[in-house]
Structure formats: structure tokens, C-alpha cells
Design an enzyme around this catalytic site. Structure first.
Site, short mmCIF file in Angstrom:
data_model
loop_
_atom_site.label_atom_id
_atom_site.label_comp_id
_atom_site.label_asym_id
_atom_site.label_seq_id
_atom_site.Cartn_x
_atom_site.Cartn_y
_atom_site.Cartn_z
N ARG A 173 -16.38 24.12 -18.72
CA ARG A 173 -17.47 24.01 -19.62
C ARG A 173 -18.39 25.37 -19.39
O ARG A 173 -18.36 25.91 -18.65
CB ARG A 173 -18.30 22.79 -19.45
CG ARG A 173 -19.35 22.94 -18.26
CD ARG A 173 -20.11 21.44 -17.89
NE ARG A 173 -21.32 21.83 -16.95
CZ ARG A 173 -21.65 21.04 -15.93
NH1 ARG A 173 -20.84 19.87 -15.93
NH2 ARG A 173 -22.60 21.33 -15.19
N TRP A 186 -17.48 27.20 -12.84
CA TRP A 186 -16.23 27.25 -12.08
C TRP A 186 -16.23 26.38 -10.71
O TRP A 186 -16.94 26.90 -9.96
CB TRP A 186 -15.78 28.73 -11.84
CG TRP A 186 -15.20 29.53 -12.55
CD1 TRP A 186 -14.02 29.04 -13.54
CD2 TRP A 186 -15.35 30.81 -12.90
NE1 TRP A 186 -13.63 30.25 -14.38
CE2 TRP A 186 -14.47 31.24 -13.95
CE3 TRP A 186 -16.06 32.03 -12.34
CZ2 TRP A 186 -14.16 32.44 -14.28
CZ3 TRP A 186 -15.92 33.25 -13.01
CH2 TRP A 186 -14.97 33.60 -13.74
N GLY A 191 -8.80 27.57 -10.44
CA GLY A 191 -7.91 29.08 -10.22
C GLY A 191 -9.04 30.08 -10.75
O GLY A 191 -9.03 31.03 -10.19
N ASP A 281 -21.73 14.11 -17.90
CA ASP A 281 -20.39 14.32 -17.69
C ASP A 281 -19.65 13.17 -17.75
O ASP A 281 -20.00 12.24 -18.00
CB ASP A 281 -20.40 14.81 -16.08
CG ASP A 281 -19.64 16.13 -16.04
OD1 ASP A 281 -18.72 16.30 -16.64
OD2 ASP A 281 -20.11 17.37 -15.53
#
Length: 480
Positions: A173, A186, A191, A281
Site C-alpha cells: 500500500r 514495505w 522482497g 486493514d
């Protein structure tokens, strides 16, 4: 062949009666969320908002919000087809006869079609904005009342490993801070975060590109739990049965889906952080505000006919639940390849991906259930699963009523529960520490004498088969 772009998918949804156009003026501040949430909860259609207050672009919502639409997105009749296809590739034997060699030709063609190809002219670059960049022109949604601001919720974030050059595409997001900067959410396990850590240690800027509105398979591929360093664009090519067309960015060295709706080009500086969040969320709770890297936008490009796709998350069921169930079915054959004793798996919607897993197994030896739960915790993103319950093979783990009945009857809490510690999802608000907390395994199988059960295990109540057949024969006459 895959959908060329999002417009083709929208056309199909409309043709199939799976899309509703909303022409009333609706604000991206809370109102689109409220309408979409009501539709998600009742299992309604995809929504195309064509009159978004303050914006020119239409907004597409809930495009993946049902099992049928997810199957349409991936162009299959059921998700298991994809899992079987993956196994077929993995289990292909070297051909030793002419017949076998001929049978390999379709597989080799599909293998060749998996790899992306570069194109010179890209629809995603029909409009180029390098001066007077203003992200606020995008109809990014302010989803929930206590969100920290508007968020881009369906972004495909492209980065390259600073040392190896290997590409990663993930869905993280993005909070819009101002005209030219956003947060970059992140999680430490992802990744993109690893690429940023490596760049930060080297003291160098990490270039990143954000694609909004790729074709459905490419959007899904960005969410898939692939092994590290497996290119999501290759996986998308596998799903599409044709290559993803990529275009070179204009201000950075990144390649992005040429048929995407909108591209944000930019970079993330080492050491720079800014408070991002809160955000309503997928857990059904607000994730807390925290410091995250900052994405600086150097260029915006988009199609002339761009559609802005978005999603909302919150208390399930929501659109993301169906994407997660697709993942469960697609990757189950790969899990069974490593753990062949597994019969079936259910990650229930209420468990929001990482809280609950119900697993049925072909129990073969004492302690087998514990072996499976520990193996799963050591397998990719299954490491985040807080509670794993293991059942005998005859238990239908898709039936929550049966699951709860078996847990209540088969489990002695002192003997049959395992408590351990390990990584937890970054959004887990119940753990005592960020990213690290407790896990519970529940052995709900029948217990064997070798497992210390010295009593006789009772039989499940079942009606006599002859009686069942007799009643079946006269059932229509009973008027029931």
C-alpha cells in the site's frame, strides 16, 4: 490468451453481468468505501464509478470480489486447474521417444511464452507528466475515517536487487503524502524491503516504479507467495499463456507493464523515513502509524482512457479474501508435493490469511500431526500462520461446522496443543513484539495408543447403509 489490458476485463465483466456502473456523483473520501463495503458484504458485483467528485478518471472497485470473478480474471473454471498446470511443468520427464518429444512441444511453447518481452510503444505512456507532478489528481481513496490520508491500494511496486539486478514486483500500500511523495509500506519480510535494505547498506538510492491497473493476471501475480527471486512477470506470463509486454520507464531504469493504466516513476532514498498510517486493514482493525521509507515521484505517465482500479480492506469478507482463496487453491498442489500426506487445506476468510489454517492429513504414524504443523511453519509465508489445526483425512476442512465439532471432541488442551514462537505478520497487533510472537498448533486427529492414549477411541455415529438406501428410495413420497 490473457486479457490485453484492464479495459478488456471490464468489458467481459459487463458482458457477464458482473459489473455495475455508478453514475451518481460519489466522493473518494469515505463514500466509495461505504458503498463498496456494503456490496462486498452481500456478495455483489464489481463497481465502476464514472462520476468521481473532483476527478476525471473512473474508479473500478471489487473487480476480484467473488469466486467467479477471480476465475474470470485468471481465465479458468476453477483455481485447481492452475495448480495442476504448475505440477505438470515441475514433473515433466525428459522425453526418450518421438511420441514423448511431440507431446512436449505445447509445454515448450508455453514455457517460451512465460517470459516477458519489451515493446517500444506503450499505452501506459500516452500521457507524460514530468513537470508540475501532482499525485492528488489521482482518485486515491481515503478509505476509513481514521486513515492517515488517501492510499493507493492496488499498486504493483517494481524494484531491482541492487547487486543482482533481479526484479521484484509486490503489492504494498502507498499513502499519498503530498503532490510528489508517498509512503512505501514495505514489511520487513517482503522482497521490496530486502532490496531496500541492500541499497541502504550500500548508501545508494533505490529506484522504484509503481504500476496501477495492469491486466488481471499480472495484478494477481504481484500478490502471489512466490519463492524469492522468482520473477512475478514470468509467473504472470504462465497464467496468461502469453508474455507480459513491458515498457522502459522514462526517468529510471525499470520496466513496467506496457498496458497498465498509470505508472509512477521515482526513487527511495537510504535512511529517509516518514510516519505512515494509520490504515484500516484486512484484519478488520486499524494498523498503527509507523515510520516507513518515502517514495519520491519523478514522473507520472498514463493512458488517455485510464481507469483507476482500487480495493478496500477491512473486516472480512472483502475483495482480498477471494484473491487469497485463489492462492490457497493454486499453491496447495505445491505444498502437497513437499508434504504428500496433506489431503486438503482451508485458510478461512475469517482468519484473514495468516491467523488460521485447517489441514487434513493421511495420518501414518504417531506424532504425524505435529510433524506437519512444524513443516508448514517452515514453509514460505506459511510461517506467519498463528494457529494450525490438523485433522484426519475424512474431515472436510472446508466445512467450518465439522471443523469446530472435531476440535471440541478430539482435543485435550493439555496433550494436543503445541505452543511455540516465530515470525508473525507485520500487521499482527496481538503479538507482544513487532514481527515476532507465539503460535499454536492443535492436533485434532484421533489419538493412537502409541501417542499415550490408553482408552478406546469412540466411533463416530453413522446410520446403517441399508437403512439410508431404503429411505432414499421413499424420500420423495414423504413430502418433506
Amino acid at each position: 490468451m490473457g486479457y490485453k489490458n484492464l479495459q478488456e476485463f471490464i468489458s467481459l465483466l459487463e458482458k457477464e453481468g458482473e459489473l455495475k456502473r455508478i453514475t451518481e456523483p460519489v466522493s473518494p473520501y469515505l463514500e466509495i468505501t461505504e458503498i463498496t463495503d456494503r456490496i462486498c458484504k452481500k456478495g455483489g458485483p464489481a463497481l465502476l464509478f464514472t462520476n468521481v467528485v473532483g476527478h476525471d478518471m473512473p474508479v473500478l472497485m471489487n473487480a476480484f470480489g467473488s469466486y467467479r470473478r477471480m476465475c474470470l480474471a485468471l481465465q479458468v473454471s476453477n483455481f485447481e486447474e492452475i495448480g495442476k498446470d504448475i505440477l505438470t511443468f515441475l514433473e515433466a520427464e525428459a522425453p526418450d521417444t518421438l511420441i514423448k518429444k511431440l507431446k512436449m512441444i505445447p509445454k515448450l511453447k508455453r514455457l517460451a511464452d512465460m517470459f516477458p518481452k519489451m515493446v517500444g510503444k506503450a499505452p501506459c505512456q500516452e500521457v507524460v507528466i514530468k513537470d508540475n507532478i501532482d499525485l492528488r489528481r489521482l482518485p486515491a481513496l481515503h478509505c476509513w475515517p481514521k486513515d492517515g490520508g488517501p492510499f493507493i491500494t492496488l499498486p504493483l511496486v517494481f524494484t531491482k536487487h541492487p547487486e543482482t539486478g533481479v526484479r521484484n514486483c509486490g503489492m504494498y500500500r502507498i499513502q499519498v503524502f503530498d503532490a510528489a511523495t508517498t509512503g512505501m509500506h514495505w514489511h520487513t519480510h517482503k522482497g521490496g524491503a530486502q532490496h531496500y535494505r541492500v541499497a541502504e547498506k550500500r548508501g545508494q538510492r533505490l529506484e522504484a516504479a509503481v504500476a496501477i491497473g495492469a491486466d488481471p493476471a499480472t495484478t494477481y501475480a504481484a500478490t502471489a507467495p512466490l519463492p524469492e527471486d522468482i520473477d512475478e512477470m514470468v509467473f504472470s506470463g504462465f497464467l496468461r499463456s502469453e508474455p507480459v509486454e513491458l515498457a522502459q520507464c522514462l526517468t529510471i531504469d525499470q520496466q513496467v507493464p506496457a498496458e497498465a493504466q498509470i505508472i509512477l516513476e521515482g526513487y527511495v532514498e537510504p535512511g529517509e523515513r516518514r510516519v505512515e498510517g494509520p490504515f484500516g486493514d484486512h484484519t478488520g482493525y486499524y494498523s498503527l502509524a509507523d515510520k516507513y521509507p518515502v517514495f519520491h515521484v519523478t514522473c507520472i505517465t498514463h493512458r488517455k482512457d485510464a481507469v483507476y482500479p482500487a480495493t478496500i480492506v477491512g473486516r472480512p469478507p472483502m475483495e482480498d479474501c477471494y484473491m487469497a482463496k485463489a492462492t490457497e487453491r493454486i499453491f496447495l498442489p505445491l505444498i502437497k508435493k513437499q508434504l504428500p500426506e496433506i489431503v486438503d487445506m482451508n485458510l478461512p476468510l475469517e482468519g484473514v490469511f495468516h491467523n488460521l489454517a485447517f489441514i487434513s492429513i493421511d495420518k501414518r504414524y504417531p506424532g504425524h500431526a505435529r510433524k506437519v504443523m512444524h513443516a508448514l511453519w517452515g514453509m514460505g509465508q506459511m510461517m506467519f500462520t498463528k494457529i494450525i489445526a490438523i485433522f484426519d483425512r475424512e474431515v472436510d476442512v472446508q466445512d467450518l461446522s465439522q471443523v469446530l465439532w472435531r476440535i471440541g471432541n478430539n482435543v485435550d488442551p493439555r496433550r494436543d496443543t503445541v505452543i511455540t514462537d516465530g515470525p508473525v505478520d507485520a500487521l499482527d497487533h496481538a503479538s507482544p513484539l513487532p514481527h515476532y510472537g507465539g503460535k499454536m498448533g492443535i492436533d485434532a486427529t484421533r489419538k493412537w495408543p502409541e501417542e499415550g492414549f490408553e482408552r478406546d477411541w469412540p466411533e463416530v455415529i453413522e446410520m446403517d447403509e441399508a437403512v439410508k438406501k431404503k429411505i432414499d428410495a421413499i424420500w420423495g413420497k414423504l413430502g418433506l
